[in-house]
Design an enzyme around this catalytic site. Sequence first.
Site, PDB file in Angstrom:
ATOM      1  N   CYS A 199       0.030  -6.923   5.636  1.00  0.00           N
ATOM      2  CA  CYS A 199       0.472  -7.026   7.019  1.00  0.00           C
ATOM      3  C   CYS A 199      -0.671  -6.650   7.949  1.00  0.00           C
ATOM      4  CB  CYS A 199       1.670  -6.120   7.257  1.00  0.00           C
ATOM      5  SG  CYS A 199       2.185  -6.032   8.988  1.00  0.00           S
ATOM      6  N   ASP A 241       1.932  -7.979   1.116  1.00  0.00           N
ATOM      7  CA  ASP A 241       2.777  -9.170   1.149  1.00  0.00           C
ATOM      8  C   ASP A 241       2.475  -9.979  -0.110  1.00  0.00           C
ATOM      9  OD1 ASP A 241       3.943  -8.669   3.700  1.00  0.00           O
ATOM     10  OD2 ASP A 241       2.132  -9.414   4.670  1.00  0.00           O
TER      11      ASP A 241
END
Length: 285
Positions: free
Chosen positions: A192, A199
């Site tokens: 992120c 992620d």
Amino acid sequence: MSLDNTPEQSQLGRASAYVDRYDPSLLFPLPRALQREEMGIDTQRLPFFGADLWTAFELSWLNPRGKPQLAIAHFTVPCETPSIIESKSFKLYLNSFNSSTFADAEAVRERLRADLGEAVWRGSERSGSVGVRLLAPAQFDAERLEELSGLDLDRLDVDCTDYEPRPELLRTVPGEPAVNETLTSRLLKSNCRVTGQPDWGSVQISYSGPPIDQEGLLRYIVSFRNHNEFHEPCAERIFTDIWRRCAPTRLAVYCRYTRRGGLDINPWRTSSPQALPPNIRTARQ
């Protein structure tokens, strides 16, 4: 809300009160243009078509008798919208339905479509909409769970030493005839842009043209491992780097990310208009 919004101004990484009464002001648009300009993408004439496919697994509201209702929601956000919705604000907005009363599922769908459409098209001279589809509990077992189709790049035994995007790893195989192929990997990971949280994703790359060196492509995908960027620009970076360095005649990039907080974001970019890819869940989602 201004289109000068930045990720740092959002609720990402901050303690947030969860509002359970319908509140569309919670939606926080983020302009796409800045990161596209950083990649050298002409924001007035995009080199791709496509959409961001979102799935919300935690959507609930009350019917007129006060009984909770449930649905899984699929959203289709065209890539030409001037803004995306910051994901935490999207979750907060969806939570705001929890104790709010709606006549039926269609009323919820229309409210979602109107609010999200207004947010992502805000500030644009163009107008458009966002696709919204709700699945009732009786349809939950129709949700597809399968791996992305294509030749698995992860089978390759390669040395990986780069963990920031390295487009120079991309190359074609000289002297070989053009191919039509689809390649996949489960090793896509980025972080992120604001919180640094990981992620995790899978990526499917379909193309026509000179054969892409598969070892170099896998190492390139792995090179996103420490990169801080949202899902949508990661997919656009992959598309743009392959398009520029490997010169395919046709290219489509589809990223399927694991859900966080009941929400997943799956960007798809293609060099030519075509039907949306199947909105499936991979095993890790």
